[in-house]
Structure formats: structure tokens, C-alpha cells
Design an enzyme around this catalytic site. Structure first.
Site, PDB file in Angstrom:
ATOM      1  N   GLU A 178     -12.356  -0.797 -10.148  1.00 42.47           N
ATOM      2  CA  GLU A 178     -11.914  -1.743 -11.176  1.00 42.47           C
ATOM      3  C   GLU A 178     -12.865  -1.854 -12.362  1.00 42.47           C
ATOM      4  O   GLU A 178     -12.438  -1.859 -13.524  1.00 42.47           O
ATOM      5  CB  GLU A 178     -11.678  -3.119 -10.546  1.00 42.47           C
ATOM      6  CG  GLU A 178     -10.394  -3.240  -9.749  1.00 42.47           C
ATOM      7  CD  GLU A 178     -10.483  -2.618  -8.378  1.00 42.47           C
ATOM      8  OE1 GLU A 178      -9.436  -2.435  -7.727  1.00 42.47           O
ATOM      9  OE2 GLU A 178     -11.618  -2.296  -7.930  1.00 42.47           O
ATOM     10  N   GLU A 225     -18.421  -7.356  -3.053  1.00 43.83           N
ATOM     11  CA  GLU A 225     -17.065  -7.905  -3.010  1.00 43.83           C
ATOM     12  C   GLU A 225     -17.040  -9.329  -3.554  1.00 43.83           C
ATOM     13  O   GLU A 225     -16.043  -9.751  -4.135  1.00 43.83           O
ATOM     14  CB  GLU A 225     -16.522  -7.873  -1.579  1.00 43.83           C
ATOM     15  CG  GLU A 225     -16.197  -6.481  -1.070  1.00 43.83           C
ATOM     16  CD  GLU A 225     -14.977  -5.874  -1.748  1.00 43.83           C
ATOM     17  OE1 GLU A 225     -13.890  -5.881  -1.138  1.00 43.83           O
ATOM     18  OE2 GLU A 225     -15.111  -5.388  -2.896  1.00 43.83           O
ATOM     19  N   THR A 239      -1.329   0.730 -10.607  1.00 46.10           N
ATOM     20  CA  THR A 239      -2.523   0.061 -10.082  1.00 46.10           C
ATOM     21  C   THR A 239      -3.319   0.971  -9.160  1.00 46.10           C
ATOM     22  O   THR A 239      -4.467   0.674  -8.845  1.00 46.10           O
ATOM     23  CB  THR A 239      -2.127  -1.236  -9.344  1.00 46.10           C
ATOM     24  OG1 THR A 239      -3.287  -2.050  -9.164  1.00 46.10           O
ATOM     25  CG2 THR A 239      -1.483  -0.933  -7.992  1.00 46.10           C
ATOM     26  N   GLU A 259       0.820  -1.210   0.000  1.00 47.56           N
ATOM     27  CA  GLU A 259       0.000   0.000   0.000  1.00 47.56           C
ATOM     28  C   GLU A 259       0.853   1.258   0.000  1.00 47.56           C
ATOM     29  O   GLU A 259       0.517   2.259  -0.653  1.00 47.56           O
ATOM     30  CB  GLU A 259      -0.940   0.002   1.211  1.00 47.56           C
ATOM     31  CG  GLU A 259      -1.963  -1.130   1.228  1.00 47.56           C
ATOM     32  CD  GLU A 259      -3.012  -1.004   0.132  1.00 47.56           C
ATOM     33  OE1 GLU A 259      -3.019   0.014  -0.578  1.00 47.56           O
ATOM     34  OE2 GLU A 259      -3.823  -1.936  -0.006  1.00 47.56           O
ATOM     35  N   ASP A 307      -4.384 -10.279  -8.163  1.00 43.19           N
ATOM     36  CA  ASP A 307      -4.781  -9.466  -9.315  1.00 43.19           C
ATOM     37  C   ASP A 307      -3.662  -8.635  -9.948  1.00 43.19           C
ATOM     38  O   ASP A 307      -3.311  -8.808 -11.114  1.00 43.19           O
ATOM     39  CB  ASP A 307      -5.963  -8.581  -8.943  1.00 43.19           C
ATOM     40  CG  ASP A 307      -5.745  -7.790  -7.653  1.00 43.19           C
ATOM     41  OD1 ASP A 307      -4.710  -7.973  -6.994  1.00 43.19           O
ATOM     42  OD2 ASP A 307      -6.612  -6.971  -7.303  1.00 43.19           O
TER      43      ASP A 307
END
Length: 593
Positions: A347, A326, A437, A93, A233
């Protein structure tokens, strides 16, 4: 349509007709499409949404990490960087949110070509980025090269820190650290993250699948569920994007292998499932919201057909609930228990933008309009936008993550601006840009992409064994003067990438880092693994059985071994491989002598 042959196929078949087709989504766009004038109005509405949330943060939460939009307060959720560096933080993160943000802002603020250069700016953001990058480096000091999940920014890795990390956490660092190396002329950052990717890929299964969690010391997979969603991912995402940004064929090769395996074992048109990485046995028939980035990645890879079908399926879930939960169970056709929330994720919106950019199909503008309506009607609150804790009842939760501004709103705005007639840095700027990302834009300037670098580092495979590096310095300098449009890899608007085999006819042949087309990818990159005896005789159990291809074993030449830290890490890697149990996959690291 071919009749389904399995129970799971029947479920998917029924779902398509019962849920997707009644929406008549494609036909609806023909009668109710977004006009150019409405696209402009939607773009302006999205801009207002951004400032509603951004102003809410600045007025009520700054300098805390994030806004509490319902109560108009703030909270430290990422480590409280603005207050102290004596914090233990997530390597993943911190890299994608903080380091990436600093680097992207530095590149824009320091470049006259963007039209946004700040005259008084003197690399302050780059200095902060380098300081942060060095504080993160101790996390990579592991026998496998795969980093710890967390690190203390002052003291390094705590002795009690967990040795388990996710594949995404260890393999989604290459863009930010690679850019940092190029801007600081220090290869240590890029080498560390390259080792991490190699460490993960070396431990893939014989099916070329990777699991979700791994022990960074032993290389053992602690969760062998393979998928394209949670915990994995962005590993796939950064393989392709590292190639697009840096022109590095090693990442392209790994991506091609990994993508082919994902499409073979995980893809049940139009959905993706999770399987055991060794046997390909079905584990979860689940649509995970993080999977929704995949159609956008497929656009970049040039695989448009599956991207369109999968986006249609994913968007049908949004249409059903107003948001994507989710988790959506494909067996029960209902929200997965315990996964009912929508935390303002970007996304699906990101993929909508990329598909509209590739096809200009008006259905994607309609999808964007529906997404704006959902956010405005159900998620907007006093000082920003709230998480939705239950997509079936649209209950608001007092939380707004930073990616809502960095990605969700950004991709919505870009979608409608593209329809109006793009007038933004991404579409009309001086460079091609790659999105991280976390939605930060990174330009493929010659300084960063290094597409024209010829045999200029130790370990490069050159046409001649006796290469005078000094002779190439002038070549590099002259090549850096070429304009953006004349770069050897051409325009990304084609959304394609080279085939696995490299020949003299390839536009990349002989250009990307001095690679000889006469060598196989395995010989160039030495990416291999050791299979255990029990795995060698395990056959896939799903309906897509095939005989896997196993690479020969080669050593890896790691370029530019001029760092004591990286030398020690590579030595540990080498020693670790020699002592690995027979039952574990591994890779042999061989540092340059």
C-alpha cells in the site's frame, strides 16, 4: 503552525517534530536524489527481485497457492484452486486475486492493440472467469444483497456459514464483476455487486460513515468502528475506481459523500483515526498499515495536498523501522502490541508511485530506493521474500503472499520505470488503465467503460420519457468507434472528478447513461436510509461537530431486471426493509415493474 487544541493534537504535534522532521526527508532529496541512471539501475534491480521470487515459486511451489520462501516449499492458503473446485473460499480474496487475474490476462491476451495478443488464444481464460463468477454468485443470495464472506465453489453457501462480513469484503467486487458482465453480455454479475454496494451504503450512519462488519441478513452493524484501514479500506477505493472504469455516476456520487465524511470525521492532519460511525467518538488513534493506500486514492481523486502530508507521515514510520508495522499507536508513538509484522504489503509503495506520477517530486524516488533497500537487506531469503514477523528486530517468517508479486514489486518497478522514461503498457498502452485492489490492470475500452451508452437499459433517467431504445443502438455503435483519446470524460492525468451537483455545463451531463441534469443525485439514484430515533438525536462528540445532511427517501430503480435470481434477491430486499426494526438503518429497494 497553529497550536494544537486537544490532547490528541498535542501528541500529533510532538510526533511530527520528534519523529518526522529529524529525518529531514524532504531536504535530503535535494542533496541525495535518485539520478536517472540510478533509477534505471533500481528498475533493473526490482526486475531481478521479481524473478527471484517468481522463479522460486515456479520451481518450488507450483501449483500450490503460495511459496514458502525460507524453506523453499509451497502451501495452499487460498483454497488450492489448481487441484479442485470442491473448496470453501473467501468471496473477496477469490474475486480480487483469481477472478481479477483471469480477466486482466484475458483482456491483454485477446487484444491486438496491446501488442501482446496470443494468436492461438481462444477465450480460455474468460471461460474460466465466467465459470468462477457463477460459482461465486450464490453468496449474494441474502436479504440485504450484501454477500456472505465465504462460498463453496461446488455446493454454494454452507448452512452454517457466518452471516457476518466486512465492509471491504462486501463492497470490493464491482470492478471484477462489472468487467465480467461486459465481456459476457450478462448483467447478473454487475447487478449483484451493485446491490451489495447499495446495501452497504443504505445502512451508513447519519454521518455518512460505514462500520467495519455487518450482518448480511439483518443489516445490523456488528462492529461500528469507522476508518479507512482494516475491513473497510477498499470499499472507498472501488467506489472511485468503478466510476473511473465504467463512467457510472452513481459510484461517483457515493464516493463523494463517503470521502467527504471520511475527511471530516477521520482525518486528523496528517493522520487518520477510527471513530464510532454514529457519534464520531474516537475509538483508535492508530496508524494501520492498510491505510497507506489512501494517499494514492487521493491522487486519483485530485486531492493532492492532504495526500502529500499523509504520505510523509506514513513514510516516517517506515524510515523509523525499515518497514511499516501492521499497527503504529499514535498515542504511545510505538508499534501496537500484537501488530508488529510487515507481511510485504504494497500500500505505501502504491501511494509512492501515484504521488510521483502526479508530482514528479524526486522525494518519492528516494522513498522507493529506501523501500528496495529494506526488502533486499531484511526480507530477501533463499527462494523469495519473507514476511517480517517483527519490524523492530526484522525477524523473517516463512511466508510470501501472492500480492508481493502482483502489487509490491509491480508498483516499485512502475515507479522507477516512470523516472527512466516509461516504456510499459500502463503508461504507453492503447488505453487508460485502472488498477484493481490486487494490482491487476483493467483497460477502459469502450466495451468496458460504456461511457457513451444512452438510455439503453431499463431504469436509466433519460431526457425524454418515451425513448426508443432501437434509435440509440446506432448511436452506441458509432460511439464505440471513437478513439480512446476522444472519450467524453477526458484525461485522467487531471486527477479530478466533477462536483456533486450536475449541470448542463458538466462534461458528463447527458452522456453517462442518459442521466438528466435537472434531477438531483438523490432523485437519480434513490440512495437513502432510515434512521432510528435514538441515532437521530446523537451528536458527534469529536472536535469536528457538524450538522449532518440526510437524504430524502427514494426508491431504487435497478436496471435490466431480466434475471430470476436477481428478481428474487430484490424481492427479499424489499420485504426485508418493510420488516426492519425501527432502530436499524435500511434502504428501500424497488425493482423495476
Amino acid at each position: 503552525m497553529e497550536a494544537p487544541k486537544t490532547k490528541f493534537g498535542v501528541i500529533l504535534f510532538l510526533f511530527l517534530f520528534v519523529v518526522l522532521y529529524p529525518n529531514v526527508f524532504v531536504l535530503r532529496t535535494l542533496a541525495d536524489g535518485v539520478t536517472p541512471e540510478e533509477a534505471k539501475q533500481l528498475r533493473d534491480e526490482v526486475r531481478e527481485m521479481f524473478y527471484h521470487a517468481f522463479d522460486g515459486y515456479m520451481e518450488n511451489a507450483f501449483p500450490l497457492d503460495e511459496l514458502r520462501p525460507l524453506s523453499c516449499g509451497g502451501e495452499d492458503t487460498l483454497g488450492g484452486y489448481a487441484l479442485t473446485l470442491n473448496k470453501t473460499v473467501s468471496v473477496f480474496e477469490t474475486t480480487i486475486r483469481v477472478l481479477g487475474g483471469l480477466l486482466s490476462a484475458h483482456l491483454i491476451a485477446s487484444d491486438y492493440a496491446t501488442g501482446m495478443k496470443i494468436p492461438t488464444y481462444d477465450n480460455q481464460l474468460l471461460n474460466l472467469a465466467e465459470d468462477l463468477g457463477r460459482r461465486l454468485l450464490p453468496a449474494f443470495d441474502t436479504p440485504t444483497g450484501i454477500p456472505f464472506g465465504s462460498v463453496n465453489l461446488l455446493h454454494g453457501v454452507d448452512e452454517h456459514e457466518s452471516k457476518i462480513t466486512s465492509t471491504a469484503g462486501g463492497g470490493t467486487l464491482t470492478l471484477e464483476f462489472g468487467v465480467l458482465s461486459r465481456l459476457t453480455n450478462d448483467p447478473i454479475f454487475e447487478q449483484a455487486t451493485r446491490n451489495a454496494v447499495r446495501g452497504l451504503w443504505a445502512r451508513r450512519s447519519k454521518l455518512n460513515l460505514v462500520g467495519a462488519h455487518i450482518n448480511v441478513f439483518t443489516g445490523d452493524w456488528t462492529q461500528k468502528d469507522a476508518g479507512i484501514g482494516t475491513s473497510i479500506d477498499s470499499f472507498y477505493e472501488y467506489l472511485l475506481k468503478a466510476y473511473l472504469l465504467f463512467g457510472d455516476e452513481e459510484y461517483l456520487f457515493i464516493f463523494q459523500e463517503a470521502y467527504a465524511a471520511a475527511m471530516h470525521y477521520l482525518y486528523n492532519d496528517p493522520w487518520y483515526v477510527e471513530v464510532n460511525m454514529d457519534s464520531a467518538a474516537l475509538v483508535w488513534p492508530l496508524f494501520n498499515s492498510l491505510q497507506a493506500f489512501w494517499p494514492g486514492l487521493q491522487v486519483l481523486a485530485g486531492d493532492i495536498g492532504p495526500a502529500i502530508r499523509t504520505h510523509n507521515a506514513f513514510f516516517s514510520v517506515w524510515k523509523r523501522y525499515g518497514f511499516t508495522p501492521e499497527g503504529f499507536n499514535l498515542a504511545t508513538l510505538s508499534v501496537q502490541h500484537g501488530q508488529k509484522s510487515y507481511p510485504l504489503r504494497p500500500e505505501l509503495i502504491e501511494s509512492t508511485y501515484w504521488l510521483y506520477k502526479a508530482t514528479r517530486d524526486p522525494r518519492y524516488l528516494d522513498a522507493g530506493r529506501d523501500m528496495v533497500a529494506s526488502l533486499q537487506y531484511s526480507a530477501r531469503c533463499a527462494c523469495g521474500y519473507c514476511h517480517i514477523s517483527d519490524v523492530e528486530f526484522h525477524k523473517q517468517e516463512d511466508h510470501m503472499e501472492s500480492f508481493f508479486l502482483a502489487e509490491t514489486i509491480k508498483y516499485l518497478w512502475l515507479l522507477f520505470d516512470l523516472a527512466v522514461g516509461p516504456d510499459n503498457l500502463v503508461e504507453n498502452g492503447p488505453y487508460k488503465y485502472v488498477f484493481s485492489t490486487e494490482g491487476h490492470i483493467l483497460p477502459s475500452t469502450p466495451q468496458i467503460s460504456l461511457v457513451h451508452e444512452h438510455c439503453s437499459y431499463f431504469g436509466a433517467y433519460c431526457r425524454s420519457g418515451n425513448v426508443n431504445q432501437e434509435d440509440h443502438k446506432s448511436d452506441i455503435a458509432s460511439n464505440l468507434q471513437e478513439t480512446n483519446d476522444s472519450r467524453s470524460f477526458g484525461s485522467w492525468s487531471d486527477y479530478g472528478f466533477p462536483s456533486e451537483s450536475t449541470s448542463d455545463s458538466s462534461p458528463l451531463s447527458g452522456f453517462v447513461k442518459g442521466i438528466c441534469p435537472g434531477l438531483t443525485h438523490g432523485q437519480k439514484f434513490g440512495i437513502s436510509y432510515v434512521m432510528s430515533a435514538d441515532i437521530q438525536h446523537t451528536k458527534p462528540t469529536n472536535n469536528r461537530d457538524r450538522e449532518p445532511t440526510v437524504s430524502q427517501s427514494h426508491s431504487v430503480n435497478i436496471p435490466g431486471e431480466n434475471s430470476n435470481y436477481l428478481q428474487s434477491v430484490n424481492k427479499q430486499n424489499h420485504e426485508n426493509v418493510e420488516t426492519l426494526d425501527e432502530g436499524r438503518s435500511s434502504k428501500n429497494y424497488s425493482p423495476e415493474e
